[in-house]
Design a protein around this motif. Structure first.
Motif: not given
Length: 438
Positions: A310-321, A325-336
């Motif tokens: 969590s801290s690492w992601v926040v420090d990256l400075g990426l937008s919340p959206v 989006a990255v998390i949702l893509i991971v779910y799409l892949i795992l769902g296979c």
């Protein structure tokens, strides 16, 4: 090797166990037990957790809702509700281009309102709708793809077993999650029907036609679905009206569908025993997965991997959206290659702290509910995503004459519909949240 590194390496080790076809509950239990052993340097703590975690997990009152919803689904099948739903939908939609496929989608949505399982909805409605689709000349791949997609409505339309587990993991209100899932579930059914309409226009030979039914037959078919409406109103209305808790509502639903199955002569001593046995077996499987996840999550907490991530992601400075989006893509892949419940139990303890640390302009509770609905949608999309969507194989096994490649081709229309819906719900969280009180 540091504790954090042990936590990071545990994830690929866990996926390896899953690929080797180790049951997901046992895989998570093994990874959690072994990881805790490595972190602590001895087996005293993991052995103590065999007692403590098992009790604390299974004594959770909210888990009692799971067997009740499963039993309600079994009784609904015995009571002939799936047939009544399909006949009612077919009587109004069947004469349209692609209408029988639309009727199958509508029936899946209706059955999902009294059955919290995706696979049970798909399997039950396939037995009812597949012969009718073939009878009216619908292409095999189109039929199996329609039923695989329709089956996902089983957990999108509340009540939903997966949402119950999510609520327990994130300590959210079950009733509010059910309410938030209602509009996205309806949008899913409408989107699938639009996908059917587009598919039959692009492929006009994929669907046959049938004559419209007289209005008297349509009205009679609608009257036959009153038990479904009665159970749905009693359960959902009772929960939101404050008459009883979600657990009590599930028990009322199971009792109501049992009485209906008895009146319709679908419930005998033999089928009653089979329903109890199947419910016990399914509940034991789910509970063991929950226990395995509890061990793995306790291990992850000891390594501080979720907090560090969590801290690492926040420090990256990426937008919340962008992070979402990255998390949702991971779910799409795992769902296979994983079922929805396993994905929720495995990933929510890792991803939820990350989402909670980001600012989406919503209250913490609304963020948790919105994220839960998005996760619920994408894990089901993964189950119908080629090349290895699990729902596709389950439904195609019921129609072995249809080549899998035809199912792949047709299901892409439904996948596109799902992805567009995800984008819509991400862009406009109010669509998910506007029914919530306050």
């Amino acid at each position: 090797m540091s504790n954090l590194e042990i936590g990071i390496w545990s994830f690929p080790a866990l996926l390896l166990l899953i690929f080797l076809r180790v049951p997901i509950g046992l895989a998570m239990f093994s990874a959690g037990f072994t990881g805790m052993w490595l972190v602590m340097g001895n087996t005293r703590l993991p052995m103590a957790q065999l007692k403590d975690l098992a009790y604390s997990t299974f004594s959770n009152y909210s888990l009692s809702i799971v067997p009740m919803f499963l039993l309600m689904g079994y009784f609904a099948t015995l009571g002939g509700m799936s047939q009544a739903l399909f006949k009612a939908a077919e009587s109004w939609l069947g004469h349209r281009r692609g209408g029988v496929a639309m009727a199958a989608i509508g029936a899946c949505a209706g059955f999902g309102a009294i059955c919290g399982s995706s696979l049970a909805t798909a399997a039950t409605m396939s037995r009812v709708a597949l012969p009718e689709l073939k009878r009216y000349g619908y292409d095999g791949g189109f039929s199996t793809a329609t039923l695989a997609a329709g089956g996902t409505l089983g957990i999108l339309i509340p009540p939903s077993v997966v949402l119950v587990i999510y609520a327990i993991l994130t300590e959210q209100n079950i009733a509010k999650l059910f309410l938030a899932a209602f509009v996205p579930g309806v949008l899913a059914a409408i989107g699938y029907m639009i996908a059917v309409s587009i598919y039959v226009r692009v492929n006009p030979k994929s669907a046959g036609v049938r004559e419209p039914q007289p209005m008297s037959d349509r009205i009679r078919a609608m009257i036959d679905v009153w038990p479904v409406l009665l159970v749905f109103v009693a359960v959902v209305g009772g929960i939101y009206g404050g008459i009883f808790t979600p657990t009590e509502g599930a028990a009322v639903g199971a009792l109501g569908t049992g009485i209906i199955a008895l009146v319709n002569r679908g419930l005998t001593w033999r089928t009653l025993l089979e329903s109890f046995t199947d419910t016990a077996r399914s509940s034991a499987m789910i509970f063991f997965i929950v226990l395995g996840a509890a061990f793995y999550n306790a291990f992850l907490a000891r390594t501080r991997l979720p907090q560090e991530l969590s801290s690492w992601v926040v420090d990256l400075g990426l937008s919340p959206v962008a992070v979402l989006a990255v998390i949702l893509i991971v779910y799409l892949i795992l769902g296979c290659f994983m079922d929805s419940l396993s994905m929720i139990l495995l990933t929510i303890p890792i991803f939820f702290p990350v989402i909670s640390a980001l600012d989406f302009g919503l209250s913490p509770e609304n963020t948790a509910i919105w994220f839960g609905i998005l996760v619920l949608i994408v894990v089901e999309v993964g189950l119908i995503t080629p090349p290895v969507g699990m729902n596709l194989f389950v439904i195609n096994a019921m129609d072995p004459e249809t080549p899998m490649v035809k199912t792949y081709s047709a299901v892409l229309y439904y996948v596109i519909s799902d992805l567009l819906r995800v984008v819509l719900l991400v862009a406009f969280p109010a669509i998910t949240l506007f029914l919530l009180p306050g």
